[in-house]
Design an enzyme around this catalytic site. Sequence first.
Site, PDB file in Angstrom:
ATOM      1  N   TRP A 198     -50.491  11.404 -28.331  1.00  0.00           N
ATOM      2  CA  TRP A 198     -50.267  13.063 -27.923  1.00  0.00           C
ATOM      3  C   TRP A 198     -49.568  13.763 -27.073  1.00  0.00           C
ATOM      4  O   TRP A 198     -48.895  14.584 -26.642  1.00  0.00           O
ATOM      5  CB  TRP A 198     -51.326  12.385 -26.076  1.00  0.00           C
ATOM      6  CG  TRP A 198     -51.489  11.054 -25.488  1.00  0.00           C
ATOM      7  CD1 TRP A 198     -51.530   9.979 -26.118  1.00  0.00           C
ATOM      8  CD2 TRP A 198     -50.826  11.203 -24.544  1.00  0.00           C
ATOM      9  NE1 TRP A 198     -51.278   9.136 -24.912  1.00  0.00           N
ATOM     10  CE2 TRP A 198     -50.641   9.688 -24.191  1.00  0.00           C
ATOM     11  CE3 TRP A 198     -50.256  12.278 -23.790  1.00  0.00           C
ATOM     12  CZ2 TRP A 198     -49.880   9.569 -23.013  1.00  0.00           C
ATOM     13  CZ3 TRP A 198     -49.415  11.981 -22.616  1.00  0.00           C
ATOM     14  CH2 TRP A 198     -49.131  10.331 -22.110  1.00  0.00           C
ATOM     15  N   TRP A 205     -51.316   5.132 -33.354  1.00  0.00           N
ATOM     16  CA  TRP A 205     -50.990   6.469 -33.504  1.00  0.00           C
ATOM     17  C   TRP A 205     -49.825   6.837 -34.718  1.00  0.00           C
ATOM     18  O   TRP A 205     -48.996   6.081 -35.614  1.00  0.00           O
ATOM     19  CB  TRP A 205     -50.043   7.666 -32.762  1.00  0.00           C
ATOM     20  CG  TRP A 205     -50.650   6.813 -30.944  1.00  0.00           C
ATOM     21  CD1 TRP A 205     -49.964   6.423 -30.399  1.00  0.00           C
ATOM     22  CD2 TRP A 205     -51.729   7.665 -30.802  1.00  0.00           C
ATOM     23  NE1 TRP A 205     -51.074   6.587 -29.208  1.00  0.00           N
ATOM     24  CE2 TRP A 205     -51.613   7.698 -29.368  1.00  0.00           C
ATOM     25  CE3 TRP A 205     -52.669   8.753 -31.193  1.00  0.00           C
ATOM     26  CZ2 TRP A 205     -52.938   7.893 -28.615  1.00  0.00           C
ATOM     27  CZ3 TRP A 205     -53.471   9.377 -30.329  1.00  0.00           C
ATOM     28  CH2 TRP A 205     -53.545   8.944 -29.231  1.00  0.00           C
ATOM     29  N   ASN A 239     -57.480  27.649 -21.399  1.00  0.00           N
ATOM     30  CA  ASN A 239     -57.706  26.258 -21.100  1.00  0.00           C
ATOM     31  C   ASN A 239     -58.917  25.836 -22.280  1.00  0.00           C
ATOM     32  O   ASN A 239     -58.679  25.059 -22.173  1.00  0.00           O
ATOM     33  CB  ASN A 239     -58.243  26.669 -19.884  1.00  0.00           C
ATOM     34  CG  ASN A 239     -58.243  25.510 -18.930  1.00  0.00           C
ATOM     35  OD1 ASN A 239     -58.191  24.256 -19.214  1.00  0.00           O
ATOM     36  ND2 ASN A 239     -59.893  24.885 -18.491  1.00  0.00           N
ATOM     37  N   TRP A 261     -53.653  16.201 -21.397  1.00  0.00           N
ATOM     38  CA  TRP A 261     -53.859  15.515 -22.530  1.00  0.00           C
ATOM     39  C   TRP A 261     -53.808  14.671 -22.591  1.00  0.00           C
ATOM     40  O   TRP A 261     -54.572  13.481 -23.272  1.00  0.00           O
ATOM     41  CB  TRP A 261     -52.037  15.722 -23.100  1.00  0.00           C
ATOM     42  CG  TRP A 261     -51.060  16.673 -23.716  1.00  0.00           C
ATOM     43  CD1 TRP A 261     -51.122  18.000 -23.704  1.00  0.00           C
ATOM     44  CD2 TRP A 261     -52.223  17.033 -25.237  1.00  0.00           C
ATOM     45  NE1 TRP A 261     -51.070  18.919 -24.003  1.00  0.00           N
ATOM     46  CE2 TRP A 261     -51.230  18.662 -24.941  1.00  0.00           C
ATOM     47  CE3 TRP A 261     -52.387  16.290 -26.657  1.00  0.00           C
ATOM     48  CZ2 TRP A 261     -51.228  19.182 -26.699  1.00  0.00           C
ATOM     49  CZ3 TRP A 261     -52.184  16.777 -27.215  1.00  0.00           C
ATOM     50  CH2 TRP A 261     -51.818  17.960 -27.326  1.00  0.00           C
ATOM     51  N   TRP A 275     -58.854  20.377  -9.252  1.00  0.00           N
ATOM     52  CA  TRP A 275     -58.316  19.563 -10.140  1.00  0.00           C
ATOM     53  C   TRP A 275     -56.974  19.596 -10.506  1.00  0.00           C
ATOM     54  O   TRP A 275     -55.857  18.801 -11.234  1.00  0.00           O
ATOM     55  CB  TRP A 275     -58.444  20.353 -11.473  1.00  0.00           C
ATOM     56  CG  TRP A 275     -59.557  19.822 -12.088  1.00  0.00           C
ATOM     57  CD1 TRP A 275     -61.019  20.170 -12.230  1.00  0.00           C
ATOM     58  CD2 TRP A 275     -60.295  18.346 -13.499  1.00  0.00           C
ATOM     59  NE1 TRP A 275     -62.523  19.538 -13.152  1.00  0.00           N
ATOM     60  CE2 TRP A 275     -61.596  18.099 -13.159  1.00  0.00           C
ATOM     61  CE3 TRP A 275     -59.197  17.128 -13.563  1.00  0.00           C
ATOM     62  CZ2 TRP A 275     -62.054  17.578 -14.159  1.00  0.00           C
ATOM     63  CZ3 TRP A 275     -59.486  16.073 -14.048  1.00  0.00           C
ATOM     64  CH2 TRP A 275     -61.181  16.231 -14.753  1.00  0.00           C
ATOM     65  N   GLU A 302     -61.056  23.721 -10.098  1.00  0.00           N
ATOM     66  CA  GLU A 302     -60.358  23.783 -11.203  1.00  0.00           C
ATOM     67  C   GLU A 302     -59.301  24.034  -9.995  1.00  0.00           C
ATOM     68  O   GLU A 302     -57.748  23.090 -10.852  1.00  0.00           O
ATOM     69  CB  GLU A 302     -59.601  25.059 -12.207  1.00  0.00           C
ATOM     70  CG  GLU A 302     -60.788  25.230 -13.205  1.00  0.00           C
ATOM     71  CD  GLU A 302     -61.270  24.248 -14.077  1.00  0.00           C
ATOM     72  OE1 GLU A 302     -60.404  23.991 -14.472  1.00  0.00           O
ATOM     73  OE2 GLU A 302     -62.663  23.922 -14.165  1.00  0.00           O
TER      74      GLU A 302
END
Length: 470
Positions: A364, A311, A346, A387, A282, A279
Amino acid sequence: MALQLVWFRSDLRIHDNRALAAAAARGPVIAVFLHSPAQWQAHGHGANQIDFLRRGVEALREALHGLNIPLLQRLVPRFNDAPRALAAIAEEYDAAALHFNCEYALNEQRRDAAVQTAFNDAGRACHGYHDAVAFAPGELLTGKGDYYGVFTPFAKAWHRHISAERLALDDAPAAQAPLDVPAEAQPALDIPLEDEPVDGRQWPAGEDAAADHLARFLRFRGRHYQSQRDFPGVRGTSALSPYLALGMVSWRQCMNAVMSENDGRLAEGDAGLAAWVNELIWREFYRHVAAGFPRVCRRQPFKASTRALEWRNDDAGFAAWCEGRTGYPLVDAAMRQLVATGWMHNRLRMVTAMFLAKHLLIDWRRGEAFFMRHLIDGEFCANNGGWQWAASTGTDAVPYFRIFNPTTQSTRFDPDTEFIARWVPELASLAPRARHDPPAAERARLKYPAPVVEHKAARKRALEAFKALG
């Protein structure tokens, strides 16, 4: 020895701070922090993180005071005001050089380049350090010489090339002789904040609080991270993200702490600790993405093909999502947790983001902005990357046809519905199983809304929208 300036930004600590250590080795230090509230708001940061940051700066001031390093604090509303302000400070104190730790989003890189130019033009040195990452963007590239757009090969390359030198910690500098330069109080913010910040006692600021969080996580929960991290009703994550976002703890301190618990290993050994290391990697990956693919910093999707996605303009649906009244208990519980605490688990970040982008088919970017407004750990690279992952527009994006069923996620990750009962208390009187998807009669009795959209219909609509891209 010539006077050195250290410009603190998202690195609010005196221990293991590359810029501070390098400056202190060259001469006496004056520290600087520029408060840029108009820029913070333009970047979407809300009251929670601004308050946390300002409390972190105060903790930094106290720590620097113990080293006889004065902290100058100036109100510099926007990034483009920074070169002039820093150059003026350097001239006022006849500083030989400025030192700072690099940041990687596009606006921050442009700001730093302008500062570098201003100092070079004035005949003063300016030094940037890659403190927040193990590898500077561009150091880890694919076999074709490109930036990585997929996490797993990036992580493998990271582990392959990490070295003891990159993991080495810098001690806090020794106390210097006092300077005839008084420290400065924080300037008042010159902008109104949309919200009141959460109670600061939930998130004590500063590197001492960060070190305590890290030690407690590794002592009590680190080895269970892999098995407990997905269950929001369990305290299974580190909750270190706010401290990492503002540099109150460094990634090296985290890695070294893991190695001390894991027989010197990062990629192997205890599964829980190794998963947490992943993590942390990341976080670095998303910084490389921001530097290597600057379109993501311009509100563009990583996947160019998804720019044409249609969208839905659904303000009512967006409001229901923001306010935690979608009719899906796990989604609503997560959104209420975010607004009340400035943080979200998370697993639930994935669930709620995918619900907005796939179930409601709402852009988004609206959700990204709402998260940034409320998150105490709001950080562009990580927030944008997460996202775009959930919306299937980004790097390592989930396949567009993967659409989490919120009720299935609830039964799997909140099996006893303790998390739901806490954050959606109107459902607490129901039997635990009924809380996942209350019957219509119970919803009406408890004044809990019906689902804003039916899962199968929403899934079909999302699939059709992505298929239309060709």
